[in-house]
Structures are given as C-alpha cells and as structure tokens.
Design a protein around this motif. Structure first.
Motif, PDB file in Angstrom:
ATOM      1  N   ASN A 148       7.496  84.937 -11.108  1.00 27.16           N
ATOM      2  CA  ASN A 148       7.980  83.882 -10.231  1.00 27.16           C
ATOM      3  C   ASN A 148       8.254  84.435  -8.844  1.00 27.16           C
ATOM      4  O   ASN A 148       8.702  85.576  -8.698  1.00 27.16           O
ATOM      5  CB  ASN A 148       9.286  83.270 -10.766  1.00 27.16           C
ATOM      6  CG  ASN A 148       9.128  82.664 -12.135  1.00 27.16           C
ATOM      7  OD1 ASN A 148       8.417  81.689 -12.297  1.00 27.16           O
ATOM      8  ND2 ASN A 148       9.782  83.261 -13.135  1.00 27.16           N
ATOM      9  N   GLU A 150      10.625  83.232  -5.800  1.00 23.61           N
ATOM     10  CA  GLU A 150      11.678  82.262  -5.493  1.00 23.61           C
ATOM     11  C   GLU A 150      12.147  82.446  -4.062  1.00 23.61           C
ATOM     12  O   GLU A 150      12.313  83.576  -3.579  1.00 23.61           O
ATOM     13  CB  GLU A 150      12.854  82.429  -6.448  1.00 23.61           C
ATOM     14  CG  GLU A 150      13.924  81.351  -6.277  1.00 23.61           C
ATOM     15  CD  GLU A 150      14.916  81.334  -7.436  1.00 23.61           C
ATOM     16  OE1 GLU A 150      16.035  80.845  -7.231  1.00 23.61           O
ATOM     17  OE2 GLU A 150      14.559  81.798  -8.531  1.00 23.61           O
ATOM     18  N   THR A 151      12.370  81.339  -3.382  1.00 22.58           N
ATOM     19  CA  THR A 151      12.815  81.391  -1.993  1.00 22.58           C
ATOM     20  C   THR A 151      14.307  81.700  -1.921  1.00 22.58           C
ATOM     21  O   THR A 151      15.040  81.465  -2.876  1.00 22.58           O
ATOM     22  CB  THR A 151      12.573  80.055  -1.281  1.00 22.58           C
ATOM     23  OG1 THR A 151      13.442  79.062  -1.845  1.00 22.58           O
ATOM     24  CG2 THR A 151      11.134  79.611  -1.399  1.00 22.58           C
ATOM     25  N   THR A 187      15.002  73.598  -7.104  1.00 26.38           N
ATOM     26  CA  THR A 187      16.329  73.808  -7.673  1.00 26.38           C
ATOM     27  C   THR A 187      17.380  73.209  -6.748  1.00 26.38           C
ATOM     28  O   THR A 187      17.264  73.282  -5.532  1.00 26.38           O
ATOM     29  CB  THR A 187      16.628  75.306  -7.872  1.00 26.38           C
ATOM     30  OG1 THR A 187      16.650  75.951  -6.597  1.00 26.38           O
ATOM     31  CG2 THR A 187      15.569  75.969  -8.734  1.00 26.38           C
ATOM     32  N   SER A 193      17.066  72.975 -12.498  1.00 24.77           N
ATOM     33  CA  SER A 193      15.775  72.902 -11.826  1.00 24.77           C
ATOM     34  C   SER A 193      15.180  71.513 -11.941  1.00 24.77           C
ATOM     35  O   SER A 193      15.386  70.805 -12.934  1.00 24.77           O
ATOM     36  CB  SER A 193      14.800  73.917 -12.438  1.00 24.77           C
ATOM     37  OG  SER A 193      15.258  75.228 -12.237  1.00 24.77           O
ATOM     38  N   ARG A 252      10.943  77.512  -6.551  1.00 23.03           N
ATOM     39  CA  ARG A 252      10.390  78.630  -7.290  1.00 23.03           C
ATOM     40  C   ARG A 252       8.916  78.333  -7.555  1.00 23.03           C
ATOM     41  O   ARG A 252       8.562  77.223  -7.932  1.00 23.03           O
ATOM     42  CB  ARG A 252      11.139  78.812  -8.603  1.00 23.03           C
ATOM     43  CG  ARG A 252      10.680  79.991  -9.442  1.00 23.03           C
ATOM     44  CD  ARG A 252      11.420  80.052 -10.777  1.00 23.03           C
ATOM     45  NE  ARG A 252      12.848  80.205 -10.585  1.00 23.03           N
ATOM     46  CZ  ARG A 252      13.737  79.256 -10.902  1.00 23.03           C
ATOM     47  NH1 ARG A 252      13.334  78.111 -11.416  1.00 23.03           N
ATOM     48  NH2 ARG A 252      15.013  79.459 -10.704  1.00 23.03           N
ATOM     49  N   ARG A 254       5.411  79.561  -9.663  1.00 22.17           N
ATOM     50  CA  ARG A 254       4.889  80.368 -10.757  1.00 22.17           C
ATOM     51  C   ARG A 254       3.444  79.959 -11.013  1.00 22.17           C
ATOM     52  O   ARG A 254       2.971  78.946 -10.495  1.00 22.17           O
ATOM     53  CB  ARG A 254       5.722  80.160 -12.028  1.00 22.17           C
ATOM     54  CG  ARG A 254       5.559  78.761 -12.616  1.00 22.17           C
ATOM     55  CD  ARG A 254       6.292  78.622 -13.931  1.00 22.17           C
ATOM     56  NE  ARG A 254       6.016  77.309 -14.522  1.00 22.17           N
ATOM     57  CZ  ARG A 254       6.489  76.918 -15.690  1.00 22.17           C
ATOM     58  NH1 ARG A 254       7.277  77.725 -16.391  1.00 22.17           N
ATOM     59  NH2 ARG A 254       6.193  75.724 -16.163  1.00 22.17           N
TER      60      ARG A 254
END
Length: 281
Positions: A148, A150-151, A187, A193, A252, A254
């Motif tokens: 993943n 993620e910011t 999220t 999420s 996020r 993926r």
C-alpha cells in the motif's frame, strides 16, 4: 563665506560686539560653511566643506577633521557605512556585516517574513519555493516493494493530487488473468476506510489522480484521473457508505486483481501535490 570669529573682545564697541555676535550666529547656523576650513577650531566643531561637498567634525584632539558624510543631489550619504555589492548580496557566507553573515541575515528575514500562499500545484511538503521539496511519498529505489501507498494526513484549505510515475505490480497480466488495477481507498479516521474503486487497468500506471477538495464533507468523493487517453481510464468515485457526509483525511492506494490483494508496487515513484482552495480553510 559664513565663517566668523567666536572670540569675544572686551575692547569692542557695542556696534562691533553686535556685528561679531551676528557673524558667529550666522556661522553656527551654516555649520561654518566655506571652501576653506575655519581659522578658529575647537573639538566637536562642525564644518560644511563646500569644496568637497562634505560635512566634517573636528576630532577630540582638535588636530584634524572627521568626514561624517557627503552631500549628494538632494541627499546626505553617511560615511563609514558598508554597502553590499551584487556578488556579496548573492553570497550566503558574505561577512560584510561582520558577525552577521549573509546566511544569518537571510534566515532572519525568512523567519520574520509572512507566510505567502504558494500558487498552483506544488509538492505537499514545500514550505517556500526553491526549498528542495519533491512531494515524494514512495519510491521503489528508496523503500522497495510495498503493498500500500498511503498519503500523509490532508490539511484543510487544500486539494490534493497523487502523481504516479511508471508504477507497476509484481504480477504480469496475461490473457487468462483479470486485468491488474490500482485501487484507491479513502479514510476519514485512522481506523475507518471508505470502499475503494479502481482507476486504471494496466500493468504500468502513470498519471495524476486529482482529489478535488477532499476536506469538504461529502457522501461521494470524486477523483479525476489525468493520464494519456485509454478506454479503461475513467474518473472514479469513492463512496463513503455513511449516512452523513464525511471528509477525506487521507487516501490509500493498493493493487488489486479480482479478490486477490497481495500484489505489491515493484517499480516507479508516487508523489503528492497540493494547491490552495478557500472553501474548507
């Protein structure tokens, strides 16, 4: 000439004493202005040198003159003040001001400068233009494979964009496989999420995924995919699934292939950019 004697003479008549005092006052009024220095001098005495166009003061020892400054065209230019040349102004280590180097002076100015809004898209971690920020949040070269990306947490008052630079999964797509796609999930807290949505069907993914005003509460957050035109690449939406509108705090990304979610990012880089908006802050 506006110089005169300052010495009193007890033998003078009233008329002579009046003329002497009148001359002395005129000399004081003009700072003893003349092309030649005064005959009578005293420590601290001023002299306006009309020949050199300079204001001078007698030194404490009464042995010479100290030039205080020059008379320019409608201006007075003090003497003994250092000036920065163009080279010194550009030199971060210039010591023209003694202990206060150009580097210290620059830091002091930046510390007291008001924060300015940076226009347009810029790296999310940029504080000031030219500070070297790149917005990089993942790079295969630095972090290796990850499942993943993620910011960081979003700030109010900004919209965001994820920039994908030739990222790809570790799984090669074949004619018998379901197309591999990146999937974005939103999220609204560290624990909750929103459902995800795929935004590109391909092994190699390059482009910008824009998140317009993610901090504005909504039931559905629209994501805009900017990339070379392909039939599979469309704008997507992240549905919150909540009864009330919610704001995105982060997203996020993926890789997903049907129900398989164990693919990882194996190449490329992901950067995060932002730009100012005034609806949420």
């Amino acid at each position: 000439m506006t110089q005169s004697t300052y010495l009193l003479d007890a033998s003078q008549t009233k008329a002579q004493a009046f003329a002497m005092l009148q001359g002395a006052l005129l000399a004081l009024q003009s700072n003893n202005a003349d092309a030649a220095e005064p005959v009578e001098t005293a420590p601290g005495m001023f002299w306006l040198d009309t020949a050199a166009r300079a204001l001078k003061m007698r030194n404490p020892a009464n042995s010479g003159w100290i030039t205080l400054g020059a008379l320019g065209s409608g201006a007075f230019i003090p003497s003994g003040v250092n000036k920065l040349t163009e080279a010194q102004a550009k030199d971060a280590l210039s010591d023209i001001y003694g202990a206060v180097t150009g580097e210290i002076l620059r830091a002091a100015i930046l510390a007291h400068a008001p924060d300015a809004v940076i226009p347009g898209w810029h790296p999310f971690d940029m504080v000031r233009p030219g500070d070297g920020a790149t917005g990089l949040i993942w790079s295969y070269d630095k972090a290796g494979s990850v499942q993943n990306v993620e910011t960081p947490e979003f700030e109010d008052g900004y919209e965001y964009a994820l920039v994908f630079e030739a990222v790809a999964t570790n799984r090669k797509r074949s004619a018998l496989q379901i197309s591999v796609r990146p999937e974005v999930t939103g999220t609204w807290s560290p624990f909750t999420s929103f459902p995800g949505a795929g935004f590109a069907w391909d092994d190699i993914c390059s482009g910008m995924l824009r998140l317009p005003m993610p901090r504005q509460p909504r039931l559905v957050h629209r994501c805009i995919w900017d990339a070379p035109l392909k039939a599979e690449m469309e704008d997507i939406v992240v549905t919150t699934g909540a009864s009330e509108a919610s704001a995105l705090s982060a997203v996020r990304v993926r890789w997903a292939e049907g129900s398989i979610i164990n693919e990882v990012f194996r190449t490329g880089r992901v950067r995060l950019f932002k730009r100012r908006e005034h609806l949420t802050g």
